[in-house]
Design a protein around this motif. Structure first.
Motif, PDB file in Angstrom:
ATOM      1  N   THR A   4       0.857  -1.192   0.000  1.00 29.44           N
ATOM      2  CA  THR A   4       0.000   0.000   0.000  1.00 29.44           C
ATOM      3  C   THR A   4       0.886   1.233   0.000  1.00 29.44           C
ATOM      4  OG1 THR A   4      -0.112   0.262   2.398  1.00 29.44           O
ATOM      5  CG2 THR A   4      -1.704  -1.248   1.403  1.00 29.44           C
ATOM      6  N   ARG A   5       0.242   2.354  -0.205  1.00 34.12           N
ATOM      7  CA  ARG A   5       1.028   3.600  -0.224  1.00 34.12           C
ATOM      8  C   ARG A   5       0.153   4.756   0.229  1.00 34.12           C
ATOM      9  NH1 ARG A   5      -2.584   6.551  -2.988  1.00 34.12           N
ATOM     10  NH2 ARG A   5      -2.884   5.965  -5.153  1.00 34.12           N
ATOM     11  N   PHE A   6       0.824   5.805   0.637  1.00 35.61           N
ATOM     12  CA  PHE A   6       0.149   7.077   0.849  1.00 35.61           C
ATOM     13  C   PHE A   6       0.834   8.030  -0.122  1.00 35.61           C
ATOM     14  CE2 PHE A   6      -0.187  11.135   3.423  1.00 35.61           C
ATOM     15  CZ  PHE A   6      -1.524  11.336   3.116  1.00 35.61           C
ATOM     16  N   ALA A   7       0.023   8.792  -0.850  1.00 36.77           N
ATOM     17  CA  ALA A   7       0.586   9.596  -1.947  1.00 36.77           C
ATOM     18  C   ALA A   7       0.141  11.054  -1.860  1.00 36.77           C
ATOM     19  CB  ALA A   7       0.162   8.977  -3.276  1.00 36.77           C
ATOM     20  N   PRO A   8       0.607  11.764  -0.842  1.00 38.18           N
ATOM     21  CA  PRO A   8       0.146  13.145  -0.677  1.00 38.18           C
ATOM     22  C   PRO A   8       0.775  14.100  -1.689  1.00 38.18           C
ATOM     23  CG  PRO A   8       1.878  12.658   0.908  1.00 38.18           C
ATOM     24  CD  PRO A   8       1.619  11.377   0.156  1.00 38.18           C
ATOM     25  N   SER A   9       0.045  15.152  -1.972  1.00 42.88           N
ATOM     26  CA  SER A   9       0.601  16.235  -2.768  1.00 42.88           C
ATOM     27  C   SER A   9       1.088  17.293  -1.779  1.00 42.88           C
ATOM     28  CB  SER A   9      -0.475  16.848  -3.660  1.00 42.88           C
ATOM     29  OG  SER A   9      -1.066  15.829  -4.428  1.00 42.88           O
ATOM     30  N   PRO A  10       2.351  17.668  -1.861  1.00 44.18           N
ATOM     31  CA  PRO A  10       2.877  18.618  -0.876  1.00 44.18           C
ATOM     32  C   PRO A  10       2.431  20.057  -1.153  1.00 44.18           C
ATOM     33  CG  PRO A  10       4.622  17.918  -2.344  1.00 44.18           C
ATOM     34  CD  PRO A  10       3.392  17.175  -2.773  1.00 44.18           C
ATOM     35  N   ALA A  40       5.582  11.163  -2.955  1.00 45.06           N
ATOM     36  CA  ALA A  40       5.180  12.574  -3.007  1.00 45.06           C
ATOM     37  C   ALA A  40       4.666  12.887  -4.402  1.00 45.06           C
ATOM     38  CB  ALA A  40       6.362  13.460  -2.660  1.00 45.06           C
ATOM     39  N   GLU A  41       3.424  13.330  -4.481  1.00 42.86           N
ATOM     40  CA  GLU A  41       2.846  13.658  -5.784  1.00 42.86           C
ATOM     41  C   GLU A  41       3.007  15.165  -6.004  1.00 42.86           C
ATOM     42  OE1 GLU A  41      -0.896  11.360  -6.275  1.00 42.86           O
ATOM     43  OE2 GLU A  41       0.591   9.882  -6.894  1.00 42.86           O
ATOM     44  N   ASP A  42       4.233  15.495  -6.389  1.00 45.46           N
ATOM     45  CA  ASP A  42       4.612  16.904  -6.449  1.00 45.46           C
ATOM     46  C   ASP A  42       4.797  17.385  -7.884  1.00 45.46           C
ATOM     47  OD1 ASP A  42       6.776  15.307  -6.914  1.00 45.46           O
ATOM     48  OD2 ASP A  42       8.064  16.186  -5.389  1.00 45.46           O
ATOM     49  N   PRO A 192      -0.890  14.714 -16.461  1.00 42.82           N
ATOM     50  CA  PRO A 192      -1.901  15.078 -15.471  1.00 42.82           C
ATOM     51  C   PRO A 192      -1.863  14.125 -14.272  1.00 42.82           C
ATOM     52  CG  PRO A 192      -2.938  14.362 -17.525  1.00 42.82           C
ATOM     53  CD  PRO A 192      -1.468  14.166 -17.686  1.00 42.82           C
ATOM     54  N   PHE A 193      -2.429  14.580 -13.193  1.00 47.25           N
ATOM     55  CA  PHE A 193      -2.377  13.839 -11.939  1.00 47.25           C
ATOM     56  C   PHE A 193      -2.743  12.363 -12.070  1.00 47.25           C
ATOM     57  CE2 PHE A 193      -5.512  12.153  -9.006  1.00 47.25           C
ATOM     58  CZ  PHE A 193      -4.652  11.709  -8.018  1.00 47.25           C
ATOM     59  N   PHE A 194      -3.916  12.092 -12.638  1.00 46.54           N
ATOM     60  CA  PHE A 194      -4.404  10.699 -12.572  1.00 46.54           C
ATOM     61  C   PHE A 194      -3.579   9.747 -13.427  1.00 46.54           C
ATOM     62  CE2 PHE A 194      -6.342  10.477 -16.683  1.00 46.54           C
ATOM     63  CZ  PHE A 194      -6.601  11.807 -16.973  1.00 46.54           C
ATOM     64  N   ALA A 196      -0.118  10.022 -13.945  1.00 45.11           N
ATOM     65  CA  ALA A 196       1.086   9.754 -13.161  1.00 45.11           C
ATOM     66  C   ALA A 196       0.757   8.846 -11.979  1.00 45.11           C
ATOM     67  CB  ALA A 196       1.673  11.070 -12.660  1.00 45.11           C
ATOM     68  N   ASN A 197      -0.360   9.135 -11.346  1.00 44.33           N
ATOM     69  CA  ASN A 197      -0.781   8.389 -10.157  1.00 44.33           C
ATOM     70  C   ASN A 197      -1.029   6.900 -10.485  1.00 44.33           C
ATOM     71  OD1 ASN A 197      -3.559   7.533  -8.704  1.00 44.33           O
ATOM     72  ND2 ASN A 197      -2.384   8.778  -7.246  1.00 44.33           N
ATOM     73  N   ALA A 198      -1.759   6.647 -11.573  1.00 45.93           N
ATOM     74  CA  ALA A 198      -2.075   5.257 -11.945  1.00 45.93           C
ATOM     75  C   ALA A 198      -0.804   4.507 -12.344  1.00 45.93           C
ATOM     76  CB  ALA A 198      -3.067   5.241 -13.097  1.00 45.93           C
ATOM     77  N   HIS A 208      -3.139  -2.340  -3.134  1.00 41.06           N
ATOM     78  CA  HIS A 208      -4.379  -1.769  -2.607  1.00 41.06           C
ATOM     79  C   HIS A 208      -4.218  -0.261  -2.436  1.00 41.06           C
ATOM     80  CE1 HIS A 208      -4.558  -5.974  -1.417  1.00 41.06           C
ATOM     81  NE2 HIS A 208      -5.859  -5.848  -1.225  1.00 41.06           N
ATOM     82  N   VAL A 209      -5.154   0.473  -2.991  1.00 40.42           N
ATOM     83  CA  VAL A 209      -5.150   1.926  -2.829  1.00 40.42           C
ATOM     84  C   VAL A 209      -6.366   2.321  -2.005  1.00 40.42           C
ATOM     85  CG1 VAL A 209      -5.544   4.115  -4.035  1.00 40.42           C
ATOM     86  CG2 VAL A 209      -3.917   2.450  -4.968  1.00 40.42           C
ATOM     87  N   LEU A 210      -6.114   2.930  -0.863  1.00 38.75           N
ATOM     88  CA  LEU A 210      -7.223   3.530  -0.110  1.00 38.75           C
ATOM     89  C   LEU A 210      -7.071   5.030  -0.273  1.00 38.75           C
ATOM     90  CD1 LEU A 210      -7.218   1.395   3.171  1.00 38.75           C
ATOM     91  CD2 LEU A 210      -8.760   1.208   1.211  1.00 38.75           C
ATOM     92  N   ARG A 211      -8.142   5.691  -0.674  1.00 32.95           N
ATOM     93  CA  ARG A 211      -8.058   7.137  -0.878  1.00 32.95           C
ATOM     94  C   ARG A 211      -9.440   7.742  -0.753  1.00 32.95           C
ATOM     95  NH1 ARG A 211      -6.515   7.294  -7.314  1.00 32.95           N
ATOM     96  NH2 ARG A 211      -8.381   6.290  -8.135  1.00 32.95           N
ATOM     97  N   GLY A 212      -9.477   9.075  -0.777  1.00 32.13           N
ATOM     98  CA  GLY A 212     -10.743   9.782  -0.586  1.00 32.13           C
ATOM     99  C   GLY A 212     -11.687   9.594  -1.759  1.00 32.13           C
ATOM    100  N   ASP A 214     -13.220  11.666  -3.273  1.00 32.66           N
ATOM    101  CA  ASP A 214     -13.067  12.694  -4.302  1.00 32.66           C
ATOM    102  C   ASP A 214     -12.276  12.177  -5.507  1.00 32.66           C
ATOM    103  OD1 ASP A 214     -11.018  12.554  -2.403  1.00 32.66           O
ATOM    104  OD2 ASP A 214     -10.294  14.562  -2.830  1.00 32.66           O
ATOM    105  N   HIS A 215     -11.672  11.011  -5.369  1.00 34.20           N
ATOM    106  CA  HIS A 215     -10.920  10.443  -6.500  1.00 34.20           C
ATOM    107  C   HIS A 215     -11.700   9.395  -7.282  1.00 34.20           C
ATOM    108  CE1 HIS A 215      -7.215  12.562  -5.843  1.00 34.20           C
ATOM    109  NE2 HIS A 215      -7.290  12.290  -4.554  1.00 34.20           N
ATOM    110  N   LEU A 216     -12.931   9.172  -6.868  1.00 29.78           N
ATOM    111  CA  LEU A 216     -13.759   8.132  -7.487  1.00 29.78           C
ATOM    112  C   LEU A 216     -13.847   8.283  -9.009  1.00 29.78           C
ATOM    113  CD1 LEU A 216     -15.378   5.745  -6.449  1.00 29.78           C
ATOM    114  CD2 LEU A 216     -17.338   7.254  -6.171  1.00 29.78           C
TER     115      LEU A 216
HETATM  116  N1  GLU Z   1      -2.083  13.005  -4.525  1.00 32.11           N
HETATM  117  C1  GLU Z   1      -3.420  12.554  -4.360  1.00 32.11           C
HETATM  118  C2  GLU Z   1      -4.064  13.306  -3.212  1.00 32.11           C
HETATM  119  O1  GLU Z   1      -3.358  13.900  -2.422  1.00 32.11           O
HETATM  120  C3  GLU Z   1      -3.432  11.058  -4.091  1.00 32.11           C
HETATM  121  C4  GLU Z   1      -4.636  10.330  -4.549  1.00 32.11           C
HETATM  122  C5  GLU Z   1      -4.497   8.860  -4.365  1.00 32.11           C
HETATM  123  O2  GLU Z   1      -4.260   8.435  -3.224  1.00 32.11           O
HETATM  124  O3  GLU Z   1      -4.603   8.120  -5.320  1.00 32.11           O
HETATM  125  O4  GLU Z   1      -5.259  13.375  -3.111  1.00 32.11           O
END
Ligand code: GLU
Length: 459
Positions: A4-10, A40-42, A192-194, A196-198, A208-212, A214-216
């Motif tokens: 799993t990962r956490f992928a925050p945007s700084p 880091a999704e920077d 674009p974000f999605f 790079a993210n995918a 497994h990706v758990l996320r908000g 808002d990314h549905l």
């Molecule tokens: N960088 C995205 C965010 O901060 C990550 C989304 C994801 O976890 O797939 O919302």
């Protein structure tokens, strides 16, 4: 192996909403004996900053999270900062282009905006018309050679129903005709974000990706992309957003729910983690859990779909338990109050502390000159003077059970009329540890001094 990962945007500091995503992602990995990564999704250079990046790491570490791979610790799947992965995104978009699964799009921002506005006017969901999809390779090549700016669009296969199982929401179906061909490389060459993210999730072998939630809307597009690239997609789970009292999602702009802010105010990381652990997740365990305990009890089957409300009273509940669990040394460091002798003070008051100032408050209350709060003053003014006469005789007695029964017998007082003034006499307040323990905290001379002071306050 579960990864799993956490992928925050700084682009800001961590708030409780994204801290929960990080927590759940980490716990899932530990629960399964897998690995947890930080990425880091920077890519958004204008909004990302080093300061926020460092701040995020600090917030995550403070909360108690540890990652097996990440920008600061390295690992076999790096680099872990998207700004260092631009080459990878360019390679993969080129592959799609070469395979005819993506095409250059010359539509200008104005054209796209007016198409969008027209769709909205007709009450339709805006989606790309597909105008450039019909260009022949020769037409496109000519325009590119002439230096016309172009983005690259993914050719969405028409007329398909995309089915996938969301970890939280169950089976999902999306009609590909609702998507419209989407941009995977902007005209300036960036991804674009999605996209790079995918790509990163697949290349980093995230399972497994758990996320908000808002990314549905990104998920079907990401599944199509990874399918076209023959890369394995993770399983996605979308968590309902954490909302404030007004029902608005918590945001990076709202400092009051920022981890850095909560830390400054004295909230304990374990309290926050235990609180978040129950936000949209319903474990059976009702007590305070340590990290291994949370990891054991974490269960994706217990993730809920209802939006999670941030409630400071609930956080305060976990805070009290976390405080009570501190040892004397940690409590002294946390409160900034230097207490002596040994642990005895902390052992006595630990269950009566909600905020840092309470520690100094109890230190005063148990010290030589306890201040009386207004309630205690009123109680003492109205107390039966008989009480003090008998209590003074008993000041030397260490067995509080005996003291209580003699007081009852000789004064005829009982219950609140007896114990409330006695407590107020000893501590200057109405709340606090058990009376028997308080009685024994003081020496006979201290008890006597307090009883005399209380007697002097009677009307
Ligand atoms: N960088 C995205 C965010 O901060 C990550 C989304 C994801 O976890 O797939 O919302």
């Amino acid at each position: 192996m579960t990864r799993t990962r956490f992928a925050p945007s700084p682009t800001g500091r961590l708030h409780l909403g994204n801290a929960r995503t990080a927590l759940f992602s980490a716990l899932l990995a530990v629960h399964e004996g897998g690995r947890f990564m930080l990425r880091a999704e920077d890519t958004d250079a204008a909004r990302s900053s080093e300061e926020h990046f460092e701040g995020l790491l600090e917030d995550l570490r403070w909360l108690g999270l540890r990652w097996d791979e990440g920008p600061d610790v390295g690992g076999p799947n790096g680099p872990y900062r998207q700004r260092d992965r631009a080459r990878i995104y360019a390679d993969y978009s080129e592959r799609l282009e070469k395979a005819g699964q993506a095409y250059p799009c010359f539509c200008t921002a104005e054209e796209l905006a007016s198409e969008r506005a027209a769709a909205l006017r007709k009450g339709e969901a805006p989606r790309y018309s597909g105008r450039c999809a019909a260009l022949t390779p020769e037409q496109a090549a000519r325009r590119l050679a002439a230096g016309e700016p172009a983005s690259l669009r993914f050719r969405v296969p028409p007329g398909r129903t995309l089915t996938y199982t969301d970890i939280v929401r169950g089976e999902q179906q999306v009609d590909t005709d609702t998507l419209g061909d989407f941009v995977i490389r902007r005209s300036d060459g960036t991804a674009p974000f999605f996209f790079a993210n995918a790509l990163d999730d697949a290349l980093m072998q995230v399972t497994h990706v758990l996320r908000g939630e808002d990314h549905l809307a990104n998920t079907p597009r990401q599944l199509l992309l990874l399918g076209a690239l023959e890369l394995e997609a993770p399983r996605y789970g979308h968590l309902p957003l954490v909302v404030d009292e007004a029902g608005k999602p918590l945001s990076k702009r709202n400092a009051s729910v920022g981890l850095a802010e909560l830390r400054v105010k004295g909230w304990l990381p374990l309290a926050i983690a235990n609180y978040l652990f129950r936000l949209g997740h319903s474990p059976e365990e009702t007590g305070l859990l340590d990290w291994p305990g949370m990891a054991r009890a974490f269960d994706t089957g217990r993730l809920g779909r209802a939006s999670a409300h941030y409630d400071e009273a609930q956080l305060a509940h976990w805070q009290r338990l976390a405080i009570a669990g501190l040892d004397a040394e940690a409590a002294a460091a946390w409160s900034g109050v230097d207490f002596a002798p040994g642990d005895a003070f902390w052992a006595l008051v630990r269950e009566n502390i909600s905020v840092r100032d309470d520690v100094a408050g109890w230190q005063k209350a148990l010290g030589p000159e306890p201040p009386f709060d207004d309630g205690a003053v009123a109680t003492l003014a109205g107390a039966d003077p008989k009480l003090w006469a008998v209590a003074a005789e008993l000041a030397g007695e260490g067995d509080f059970g005996l003291v209580a029964s003699v007081l009852r017998e000789r004064t005829g007082l009982g219950g609140r009329r007896l114990f409330k003034p006695l407590r107020a006499a000893l501590t200057g307040r109405h709340d606090g540890p058990e009376l028997a323990r308080l009685w024994n905290w003081f020496s006979p001379a201290e008890r006597m001094a307090r009883i005399e002071r209380a007697a002097a306050m009677a009307r």
